[in-house]
Design a protein around this motif. Structure first.
Motif, PDB file in Angstrom:
ATOM      1  N   LYS A 162       0.863  -1.212   0.042  1.00 14.67           N
ATOM      2  CA  LYS A 162      -0.026  -0.209   0.185  1.00 14.67           C
ATOM      3  C   LYS A 162       0.868   1.461  -0.036  1.00 14.67           C
ATOM      4  O   LYS A 162       0.610   2.135  -0.705  1.00 14.67           O
ATOM      5  N   MET A 163       1.846   1.244   0.665  1.00 14.78           N
ATOM      6  CA  MET A 163       2.766   2.469   1.058  1.00 14.78           C
ATOM      7  C   MET A 163       3.546   2.622  -0.489  1.00 14.78           C
ATOM      8  O   MET A 163       3.782   3.912  -1.121  1.00 14.78           O
ATOM      9  N   ALA A 164       4.017   1.684  -1.330  1.00 17.36           N
ATOM     10  CA  ALA A 164       4.385   1.715  -2.416  1.00 17.36           C
ATOM     11  C   ALA A 164       3.597   2.295  -3.412  1.00 17.36           C
ATOM     12  O   ALA A 164       4.395   2.987  -4.300  1.00 17.36           O
ATOM     13  N   GLN A 165       2.462   1.910  -3.225  1.00 18.48           N
ATOM     14  CA  GLN A 165       1.270   2.360  -4.451  1.00 18.48           C
ATOM     15  C   GLN A 165       1.036   3.788  -4.274  1.00 18.48           C
ATOM     16  O   GLN A 165      -0.064   4.346  -5.017  1.00 18.48           O
ATOM     17  N   SER A 166       1.078   4.306  -2.901  1.00 19.83           N
ATOM     18  CA  SER A 166       0.640   5.524  -2.304  1.00 19.83           C
ATOM     19  C   SER A 166       1.256   6.705  -3.363  1.00 19.83           C
ATOM     20  O   SER A 166       2.328   6.728  -3.752  1.00 19.83           O
ATOM     21  N   SER A 167       0.318   7.542  -3.567  1.00 21.75           N
ATOM     22  CA  SER A 167       0.621   8.798  -4.666  1.00 21.75           C
ATOM     23  C   SER A 167      -0.080   9.938  -3.821  1.00 21.75           C
ATOM     24  O   SER A 167      -1.376   9.878  -4.027  1.00 21.75           O
ATOM     25  N   PRO A 168       0.595  10.992  -3.695  1.00 25.82           N
ATOM     26  CA  PRO A 168       2.197  11.059  -3.474  1.00 25.82           C
ATOM     27  C   PRO A 168       2.534  10.552  -2.594  1.00 25.82           C
ATOM     28  O   PRO A 168       1.631  10.230  -1.353  1.00 25.82           O
ATOM     29  N   GLN A 169       3.835  10.343  -2.245  1.00 24.93           N
ATOM     30  CA  GLN A 169       4.591   9.502  -1.382  1.00 24.93           C
ATOM     31  C   GLN A 169       4.467  10.571   0.058  1.00 24.93           C
ATOM     32  O   GLN A 169       4.547  11.982  -0.317  1.00 24.93           O
ATOM     33  N   PRO A 170       4.554   9.972   1.235  1.00 24.37           N
ATOM     34  CA  PRO A 170       4.541  10.972   2.298  1.00 24.37           C
ATOM     35  C   PRO A 170       5.815  11.803   2.131  1.00 24.37           C
ATOM     36  O   PRO A 170       6.879  11.171   1.926  1.00 24.37           O
ATOM     37  N   ALA A 171       5.714  13.021   2.550  1.00 24.68           N
ATOM     38  CA  ALA A 171       6.865  13.982   2.535  1.00 24.68           C
ATOM     39  C   ALA A 171       7.841  13.543   3.445  1.00 24.68           C
ATOM     40  O   ALA A 171       8.872  13.645   3.243  1.00 24.68           O
ATOM     41  N   SER A 172       7.519  13.050   4.560  1.00 23.10           N
ATOM     42  CA  SER A 172       8.319  12.640   5.730  1.00 23.10           C
ATOM     43  C   SER A 172       9.140  11.111   5.264  1.00 23.10           C
ATOM     44  O   SER A 172       9.937  10.576   6.223  1.00 23.10           O
ATOM     45  N   GLY A 173       8.555  10.689   4.510  1.00 23.26           N
ATOM     46  CA  GLY A 173       9.031   9.257   4.233  1.00 23.26           C
ATOM     47  C   GLY A 173       8.468   8.228   4.882  1.00 23.26           C
ATOM     48  O   GLY A 173       8.223   7.043   4.574  1.00 23.26           O
ATOM     49  N   ALA A 174       7.442   8.681   5.891  1.00 30.54           N
ATOM     50  CA  ALA A 174       6.890   7.585   6.466  1.00 30.54           C
ATOM     51  C   ALA A 174       5.196   7.944   6.753  1.00 30.54           C
ATOM     52  O   ALA A 174       4.924   9.170   6.631  1.00 30.54           O
ATOM     53  N   PRO A 175       4.282   7.128   6.567  1.00 30.54           N
ATOM     54  CA  PRO A 175       2.690   7.232   6.526  1.00 30.54           C
ATOM     55  C   PRO A 175       2.350   7.902   7.784  1.00 30.54           C
ATOM     56  O   PRO A 175       2.924   7.649   8.830  1.00 30.54           O
ATOM     57  N   SER A 176       1.246   8.688   7.913  1.00 30.40           N
ATOM     58  CA  SER A 176       0.621   9.143   9.008  1.00 30.40           C
ATOM     59  C   SER A 176      -0.226   7.973   9.748  1.00 30.40           C
ATOM     60  O   SER A 176      -0.567   7.014   9.230  1.00 30.40           O
ATOM     61  N   ALA A 177      -0.504   8.000  10.847  1.00 28.30           N
ATOM     62  CA  ALA A 177      -1.277   7.037  11.590  1.00 28.30           C
ATOM     63  C   ALA A 177      -2.564   7.035  10.906  1.00 28.30           C
ATOM     64  O   ALA A 177      -3.245   5.828  10.708  1.00 28.30           O
ATOM     65  N   LEU A 178      -3.262   8.117  10.550  1.00 30.79           N
ATOM     66  CA  LEU A 178      -4.494   8.131   9.509  1.00 30.79           C
ATOM     67  C   LEU A 178      -4.347   7.379   8.497  1.00 30.79           C
ATOM     68  O   LEU A 178      -5.287   6.565   7.952  1.00 30.79           O
ATOM     69  N   GLN A 179      -3.323   7.389   7.540  1.00 27.60           N
ATOM     70  CA  GLN A 179      -3.098   6.649   6.341  1.00 27.60           C
ATOM     71  C   GLN A 179      -2.865   5.348   6.558  1.00 27.60           C
ATOM     72  O   GLN A 179      -3.586   4.551   5.912  1.00 27.60           O
ATOM     73  N   ILE A 180      -2.377   4.943   7.565  1.00 29.86           N
ATOM     74  CA  ILE A 180      -2.232   3.322   7.884  1.00 29.86           C
ATOM     75  C   ILE A 180      -3.523   2.866   8.284  1.00 29.86           C
ATOM     76  O   ILE A 180      -3.940   1.900   7.699  1.00 29.86           O
ATOM     77  N   TYR A 181      -4.163   3.604   9.227  1.00 29.97           N
ATOM     78  CA  TYR A 181      -5.899   3.044   9.260  1.00 29.97           C
ATOM     79  C   TYR A 181      -6.561   2.929   7.815  1.00 29.97           C
ATOM     80  O   TYR A 181      -7.122   1.891   7.948  1.00 29.97           O
ATOM     81  N   GLU A 182      -6.488   3.969   7.107  1.00 32.08           N
ATOM     82  CA  GLU A 182      -7.226   3.902   5.887  1.00 32.08           C
ATOM     83  C   GLU A 182      -6.689   2.563   5.002  1.00 32.08           C
ATOM     84  O   GLU A 182      -7.349   1.822   4.496  1.00 32.08           O
ATOM     85  N   TRP A 183      -5.318   2.489   4.991  1.00 25.64           N
ATOM     86  CA  TRP A 183      -4.778   0.962   4.196  1.00 25.64           C
ATOM     87  C   TRP A 183      -5.452  -0.167   5.152  1.00 25.64           C
ATOM     88  O   TRP A 183      -5.706  -0.983   4.270  1.00 25.64           O
ATOM     89  N   ILE A 184      -5.120  -0.071   6.212  1.00 24.74           N
ATOM     90  CA  ILE A 184      -5.717  -1.358   6.959  1.00 24.74           C
ATOM     91  C   ILE A 184      -7.374  -1.765   6.704  1.00 24.74           C
ATOM     92  O   ILE A 184      -7.460  -2.982   6.563  1.00 24.74           O
ATOM     93  N   CYS A 185      -8.010  -0.442   6.870  1.00 24.24           N
ATOM     94  CA  CYS A 185      -9.411  -0.791   6.544  1.00 24.24           C
ATOM     95  C   CYS A 185      -9.501  -1.265   5.174  1.00 24.24           C
ATOM     96  O   CYS A 185     -10.274  -2.259   4.879  1.00 24.24           O
TER      97      CYS A 185
END
Length: 362
Positions: A217-240
């Protein structure tokens, strides 16, 4: 206090099994439990605590007094320099709590999103997913002794958390009461009802990644997180998204989630299996053991999509058993357990591993 008789439980268990509670009391607070214990007839009855019904298989009508947990509420109880301490009533939906914590700015539970069930059941099972277990975020819980009516509090050590395990899943000697919950070997199965649970959510939050589905999911994310790491909310959405793609919605297809625990083996046992099954999915654990993917083992034995009666193995995830019956002919608990035992036999005969089922069989 109202004691309801012959209460249908089909809508109170996520498998959708037809059964009824011969007697049921709805618990909205500790006072309700004390009222039950003040009644001599109810006090003498065996008791069964029912939350969201997401981790049970009913094999018939429930004869013990059913205590239906409906204790609500969620709040920021306190905070320390390192964590926010969030408290929730045992009757709250687990996923609703996860959503609320993130919306409130308290990260830490995002990897546990969309797990069915209630807050009160979460420490009993020590729920876990995608690299996080409840014990990693647990602070303490309140419960009531079903013998004395006294309230008590347990910390993580007293809960004796293990893989999908806790003190609430083990029996103890008849004379013990919940006051002895800190003693080694003590069990609280059928002896206590959890009322509230508190979680320590880290202020210095870091994402828990490392699982292939999340990395994809992180590799497919566009745009990539500016910090290089996803936010907690982004992980939540991916998990769902991941869980919805793999697992059936209980409101559409009856099920109890993951039916079997992922077994752990020694590195030597794993190496032996890999020689015969090079593609087996496995994960090294911190204690040196190796966790095997139970779903892969079941799939390798050819069970995905198969059925016995109205109990079936889900086509997208072999770890999930489902209700294939219709309204006129729903699955029975007996069919579910017959299928489960057949799967256990197949896996044992091929791999020498006996799978353990997660749901409580009633």
């Amino acid at each position: 206090m109202l004691v309801e008789k012959n209460v249908p439980l089909q809508l109170s268990n996520t498998f959708g099994i037809v059964a009824k509670a011969l007697s049921l009391v709805r618990v909205a607070g500790e006072a309700d439990i004390r009222e039950v214990l003040a009644d001599p007839a109810l006090r003498a009855m065996p008791k069964f605590v029912l939350g969201g019904g997401s981790n049970i298989v009913l094999t018939g009508d429930v004869k013990p007094l059913v205590l239906k947990v409906e204790i609500m509420g969620k709040r920021l109880a306190s905070e320390t320099a390192k964590a926010w301490i969030v408290e929730a009533g045992a009757g709250e939906s687990w996923h609703d709590l996860v959503t609320w914590t993130l919306q409130s700015g308290y990260p830490g539970l995002e990897n546990l999103a969309l797990i069915p069930g209630t807050v009160g059941a979460s420490p009993v099972q020590n729920i876990g997913a995608y690299g996080v277990e409840l014990q990693d975020r647990f602070e303490s819980l309140d419960a009531v002794d079903l013998t004395t009516g006294q309230g008590f509090t347990l910390n993580a050590a007293q809960c004796a958390f293990g893989y999908r395990d806790s003190v609430f899943k083990h029996k103890s000697s008849a004379g013990d009461t919940a006051a002895g919950a800190g003693n080694p070997g003590f069990g609280l199965a059928d002896k206590a009802l959890i009322t509230r649970v508190r979680f320590a959510l880290p202020k210095n939050w870091k994402p828990v990644l490392g699982y292939a589905d999340i990395e994809k999911k992180m590799a497919q994310s566009s745009p990539q997180p500016a910090s290089g790491a996803p936010s907690a909310l982004q992980i939540y959405e991916w998990i769902c998204e991941i869980r919805r793609a793999k697992l059936p919605d209980p409101q559409v297809i009856g099920n109890a989630g993951s039916f079997f625990k992922n077994p752990t083996v020694t590195p030597e046992q794993c190496a032996d299996i890999i020689q015969r099954e090079p593609k087996i999915v496995h994960y090294p654990m911190d204690d040196g053991s190796i966790k095997l993917a139970a779903g892969w083992l079941i799939d390798a034995c050819g069970w995905k999509g198969k059925s016995i009666g109205n109990a079936g193995v889900y086509e997208r995830q072999a770890l999930v058993l489902v209700n294939r019956g219709g309204k006129a002919d729903p699955v029975t608990g007996g069919e579910v357990m017959t299928l489960a035992k057949a799967i256990q036999t197949s896996v044992y005969e091929r791999f020498g591993i006996m799978l353990e089922h997660e749901p409580v069989v009633v």
